[in-house]
Every structure is written in C-alpha cells, then in structure tokens.
Design an enzyme around this catalytic site. Structure first.
Site, PDB file in Angstrom:
ATOM      1  CG  ASP A   1      -1.697   1.298   1.019  1.00 24.71           C
ATOM      2  OD1 ASP A   1      -2.273   1.343   0.016  1.00 24.71           O
ATOM      3  OD2 ASP A   1      -1.653   2.129   1.923  1.00 24.71           O
TER       4      ASP A   1
ATOM      5  CG  MET B   1      -8.675   8.615   4.022  1.00 26.01           C
ATOM      6  SD  MET B   1     -10.152   8.439   2.742  1.00 26.01           S
ATOM      7  CE  MET B   1     -10.222  10.409   1.981  1.00 26.01           C
ATOM      8  NE  ARG B   2       0.549   5.767   2.176  1.00 23.67           N
ATOM      9  CZ  ARG B   2      -0.040   5.459   3.768  1.00 23.67           C
ATOM     10  NH1 ARG B   2      -0.348   3.903   3.144  1.00 23.67           N
ATOM     11  NH2 ARG B   2       1.041   6.080   4.523  1.00 23.67           N
ATOM     12  CB  ALA B   3      -6.449   4.713  -2.489  1.00 22.03           C
TER      13      ALA B   3
END
Length: 668
Positions: free
Chosen positions: A193, A274-276
């Site tokens: 991720d 929320m990184r995506a």
C-alpha cells in the site's frame, strides 16, 4: 561509465513506461512497484529513465545534494551560502538486498567518534539518492524494517536518524522504484500500500514484437554508443516533455467532479484508508500535465485507477492483484464527467506529441484482472476426468488464525518472524568479541573494555586510545524465517467423510501464517504408491496455496514414501541454505498402507528425522468416534508433537513444537 539503454528504445511495456514518466513529472505520486517475471526489462527501464531526468544544480561539496538557490537550512553539511553551484546529472542509487540499516540511513562515524572524540554523521544511501532515483531490485526480498524506513523517507521527503547519540535530519526527496518477481514471494499488504503505483509486466507473446526486442538488444550490445545515438532525438524530446510537464503541473486544476469520481472509485473497490484517494488525485494531475493540459479528464481518472488501485484491493494474501475494469467503467459513468469543460491546454487533448502518453486502446490490461475460472459443477467442485480413479480436488475450507509453530533453540537464519535467532536487527542482549568483521559495535562495552588501559597507553588528547582487542560486537536477538515443509497425506482415507476440505483449510491457514512470518515453504504429497514434491522450497507462498487447491486425493497411503521424500528435500536444502532451520509439518491421520511393511518402514523413516532433531509437528486428521491414535504415535517417532485440527486454532495454547530432548510427549 557505460552508456545506458535508451528509454525510448524499449519495445512495448506501455504501462511501465507511463508509470515511470508520471513519477518523473511528479515524485509526490509516491514511487512505483514493478511486478513481473524475469527478463521483462524491469531493470533496463529504470536505469534508462535516469538518463532522461533533468540535470540538478547542487551546492559544491554538499553530501546531501542541497540546491544552491534554496539550500536545506537543516542540512548536516550546512549552513550553505546561496549562490552558484555545480550542475550534474540526476543520480540513480541502487539499494542492494543485503544492505544494512546503517548503509541505508547512515550512522555515527565510529572511527572519528572514538579516535577524535567528535560526533560525525556518515550519510547513507537515502542521502545519496536525494533529488534522484532510489532503485530497489527484488524489493520483496528486502527485510521489512528496511522497506519501512525507505518508504517513510519517500513519503516525508526527509530522513530522520536518532541513534548512538546522533540526531540528524536531512532531505531525502527521490523517485522510489522497486522491482520484484512474485514467484520469489510477495510483499506484505501494508508495504504494498505504501507504493504509489504498481505495474504488472510480462513478456509479449507476439512474435513480431519479440523479434524487435531481440533485434534492438543485439544492436545495443554490439555498439552501445552508436545505438544510443540513433535514439538521441527521441530521448531529447521526452526529456524536454518532462521539463514542460513539471512546469505545467502547478497549474493543473483538479475539480470537484474529478475528486468525486476518485472517491467513488476507491469506495467501490473497498480499498483501506485514504492513501489510495490521494495517490489517484496526484496521478490524475500528473497525467493531465504529461498530456499538456491544465484540466483533469475522465480518462485521467481511469488511468490513475488502473495504476494506483490493483495492489491495494487485495483482501487476502493469496488473491492476485487486479482490477475489474467493467466495474471501474460503471463507477466512472455513474458519477459523470469530472469537469464540464476542462482546459485542453495549448497543444490540444493529446498534449505535446499527441496521445497523452496513454497506452494504446488495444493494449492488454495490466494488473491481472479477473481471469477465467475453471469450470465447476453444482457442488462447487471441478468435474472429474472420464475414466479417472482419483477423486476430483475439493476446495479448501475457510482459513483461520493458527497458533504459533516454532523451532526450538536459537538459530542464525534469514530474518523473519517465526523462531528465535541471533540477528543483525533486534533487541541487544549483550556484547561479545567480534568474530571476523565488526558489523554492530556495542559502544558502551567497547568503552568499558578500553577505559582501564588509558593511562598505560599514555592517552594525551580527548580521544579514546583503542586496540583491536577492545572492540565489542553487539549480540542481538530477533526472529528468523524457517523452511516450513508440508507433507500432506492425499490418500483415499483422508478423503473419507469429506475431511479433505477441512484439511486443506488447515494447511491454507498454516500457509497464511508462513506468509506473515516470511518463511520459505515446500509441499510434499503422498498417495497411491508414491510421493512427489508438489512444490520445491520457495518463498512464493501463493504458489503453494495454488498447488494445494488443485491437489487430488485417492488411493493407498504410502506414509513412508512421503517421509523419505521430505527427508531428501531437507537434505538438499541444508546444502543450499545451511543457516535456515526447518520445521516439518506432517498432515495425516497416521495410517500407513502403501508399500511392503508400511508401518515398520514409516517408523524407520520417522526415526531419521528424530536422529537429526528436526523440529516437527503432526497435524492429526483422524476423525470419527473411534480413534486409533496413529498420528500421535508418528509424532513420538518423529520426536515432535501431535495436534488435532481443532487444537491448531490460535485460541488454544501457543508454541506447539517442543525440544526433541524434552520428556513430555503426547500419548499414543
């Protein structure tokens, strides 16, 4: 310095080239993980990109590559005066798999500290890579804590070092590129991720394209300089386009419509955190800048999803990364166009060079989306081949968290998370005299050893007078990964009363545990009249899970053949990797019906493991109201422990494997 292969001369691999260029335009995208089989130009493409990056101005003599117009005020080599600097090409720094933490982040210069009594920081590879490329080949083989360190630095744009009395912060802004071959083991999901984008690469199956690859490679090998000169104009055009895209990037507008599409896409694919969303936003912006536009289009959001989401949507370590493109198109269509009338930019929708840098529409989708599944019957099982006496493979039951299986004693194998070991990383348990090259200095113990001799050595300055005999190596204890060799009974007795589904579920659970603990795994099966190595020892736990799923059952139970085959596998592996200790996991009901004198032969085979003190566990699969206790008897002969399928679950006591010399044994 050798001439690198030209980036524009690479045949195919559109997604790989695009992802690399987007990171060159906007390093904030967060780097790229390139997954693929060997021989697919992964390393070639990364090295070729370094020649395309614009040159950088640096302060003369600064080891951290500070810019002369705005030097880092916290630079350890500072303070720097603003003014003219020196122009040099952007660096590509390679991080070897065997690198230490000191080599990566830097450390106290022990020689100066002890000899001169001063604190001096020796920078590591993160400092060298600042304003360039940090390339990690075989990143999946790198130790987890090193991957954490470099990903933290890439995300923050700085490296913080707090160790051995040294407190240093320095800039570490670089384009992070990792490559890996999934056959050699996967990255843990939380590390996956952390990479901004991922690309799946594979060799082309088109003969004409393969011919062109070979033709260009042979021409390059014959005369690298002449070959590079043929592509000089194309290289210059791409280099200039990167510069223009970087200048345009701050002007690109990411409207509310595009943000809604990004948020809806991430929600539809159930990615964690929320990184995506953030990575997709930055990628879509970089795509627009690369195409010469100041507005984000729906095609930018779609391409950003294909690059940023496949490795984030994995729900299980054994699920292949991928993205359902039909579902993606439905989500984007549902939420409409990102912007009503985005600015097409001065060069039209395609930007400089046309096409927007997007892969051709007929390019095969990357990321291994949902492929064809084997045909199944109404009971969920694959149909049985006509005329076959064996039973069709059954599906594995649901995996569960298993209790800890570990090897007794302290080893010195590869870093992992299973058994106790003396490692380069971990908690310090003491000090000892170094054997060979000193790698981890125990500073307090070294000073303590040297202090009583300072008067005799006539010390006159602030430094400490040292001798070789004073040096002490830090003794550290951590965890190692083991070779977990599964020996699975696939005979007809195991298939009775539909036990094989539960058995496969148990082995799948143990494989999941091995994946999390960074073990190598192997799979030996026995049925009928013989045993076979279904999977030689490998770091690819996914491959073992796939072989297990397709494992057929039926026939007699040649237990001795399975044990002898496992013994041979371990013998060969000890020659290849003597430091890695083995854990034998035998999954059986204990029956032995195959071959002459099956019970006696199985006992003699088990005694070989006991004589070598191989750590072993027998997973007792016997079922029914009447139990013969054969698996428990086998465990005694192996010098190991027996555990039932129910006892394997983590809600019971941990630590199943006891020392082979222990007196406690499960009763037969």
């Amino acid at each position: 310095m050798s001439t690198p292969y030209p980036f524009t001369a690479i045949v195919g691999q559109d997604d790989l080239r695009l992802a690399l260029l987007l990171n060159a335009v906007s390093p904030a995208v967060g780097g790229i993980l390139v997954r693929g089989e060997k021989g697919t130009a992964k390393s070639t493409a990364v090295r070729a990109l370094s020649a395309l990056l614009p040159e950088v101005d640096v302060v003369v003599g600064c080891r951290f590559s500070c810019g002369p117009t705005a030097p880092d005020p916290t630079c350890p080599d500072g303070p720097h005066d603003t003014g003219p600097g020196v122009c040099r090409p952007a660096r590509m720094v390679e991080l070897p798999v065997g690198a230490s933490e000191d080599r990566l982040v830097g450390a106290l210069d022990i020689e100066r500290a002890l000899a001169e009594g001063v604190k001096s920081f020796e920078p590591g590879l993160l400092a060298q890579a600042n304003r360039g490329i940090l390339y990690v080949d075989e990143v999946n083989l790198l130790h987890d804590h090193l991957v954490d360190l470099l990903l933290d630095a890439a995300a923050m744009g700085a490296s913080y070092v707090e160790r051995e009395g040294v407190s240093v912060r320095h800039a570490a802004r670089f384009l992070l590129v990792g490559t890996m071959n999934p056959e050699e083991g996967e990255l843990r999901p939380q590390l996956l991720d952390r990479f901004g984008l991922t690309v799946e690469v594979a060799a082309s199956r088109e003969p004409e394209q393969r011919v062109e690859v070979v033709r260009r490679r042979l021409a390059y090998d014959d005369d690298p300089a002449a070959f590079a000169a043929r592509w000089a104009d194309e290289e210059a055009a791409v280099r200039q386009r990167i510069v223009m895209a970087r200048e345009l990037l701050p002007q690109v507008r990411l409207g509310d419509g595009a943000l809604r599409q990004i948020a809806a896409t991430c929600a539809a694919f159930e990615v964690d955190g929320m990184r995506a969303d953030i990575v997709m936003a930055r990628t879509a912006t970089a795509l627009a800048a690369w195409a010469g536009r100041t507005g984000v289009l729906a095609e930018d959001v779609r391409q950003a999803a294909l690059l940023a989401l496949p490795h984030r949507r994995r729900r299980n370590p054994f699920d292949a990364p991928g993205l359902d493109e039909d579902k993606l198109d439905e989500t984007l269509q549902e939420f409409g166009a990102p912007d009503d009338d985005p600015d097409p930019g001065p060069n039209g929708p395609g930007g400089p060079g046309g096409g927007g840098g997007q892969p051709a529409p007929d390019t095969e989708p990357q990321g291994g989306g949902s492929g064809a599944q084997p045909e199944t019957g109404e009971d969920g099982q694959q149909p049985q081949a006509a005329g076959s006496s064996e039973q069709a493979p059954v599906r594995a039951g649901d995996p569960f968290r298993t209790k800890v299986l570990s090897v007794p004693g302290i080893g010195e194998g590869a870093a992992g998370r299973r058994s106790r070991a003396r490692t380069e990383h971990g908690r310090t348990t003491g000090a000892r005299r170094p054997q060979g090259v000193l790698t981890k200095l125990h500073l307090a113990a070294t000073v303590h050893a040297a202090a009583p001799h300072q008067r005799a050595r006539e010390r006159s300055g602030p430094g400490l007078v040292l001798r070789r005999d004073d040096l002490r190596q830090a003794a550290r204890e951590g965890r190692e990964g083991n070779l977990v060799l599964f020996v699975v009974d696939a005979s007809g007795s195991m298939a009775a009363r539909q036990r094989m589904g539960a058995v496969k579920g148990a082995v799948l659970s143990l494989l999941l545990d091995a994946y999390q603990r960074r073990d190598k795994v192997g799979l030996v099966t026995f049925r009928g009249s013989d045993a076979q190595v279904a999977l030689p020892p490998t770091s690819s736990v996914d491959a073992a899970a796939a072989r297990l799923e397709s494992l057929p059952t039926g026939g007699r139970t040649p237990l001795a053949a399975g044990l002898l085959k496992a013994h041979e596998v371990l013998r060969v592996e000890r020659l290849r990797d003597p430091a890695r200790r083995a854990l034998l996991v035998v999954v059986t009901d204990g029956r032995a019906t195959g071959g002459p004198e099956p019970v006696a032969l199985a006992g003699r085979a088990a005694g070989m493991f006991a004589a070598e003190r191989t750590a072993s566990v027998v997973v007792d699969c016997e079922a029914g109201p009447v139990r013969l206790g054969l698996a428990g008897r086998l465990a005694d002969e192996l010098g190991g422990t027996a555990v039932t399928l129910d006892e394997l679950r983590a809600d019971s006591i941990a630590g199943l494997v006891r020392n082979a010399q222990g007196t406690s044994r499960r009763a037969a």
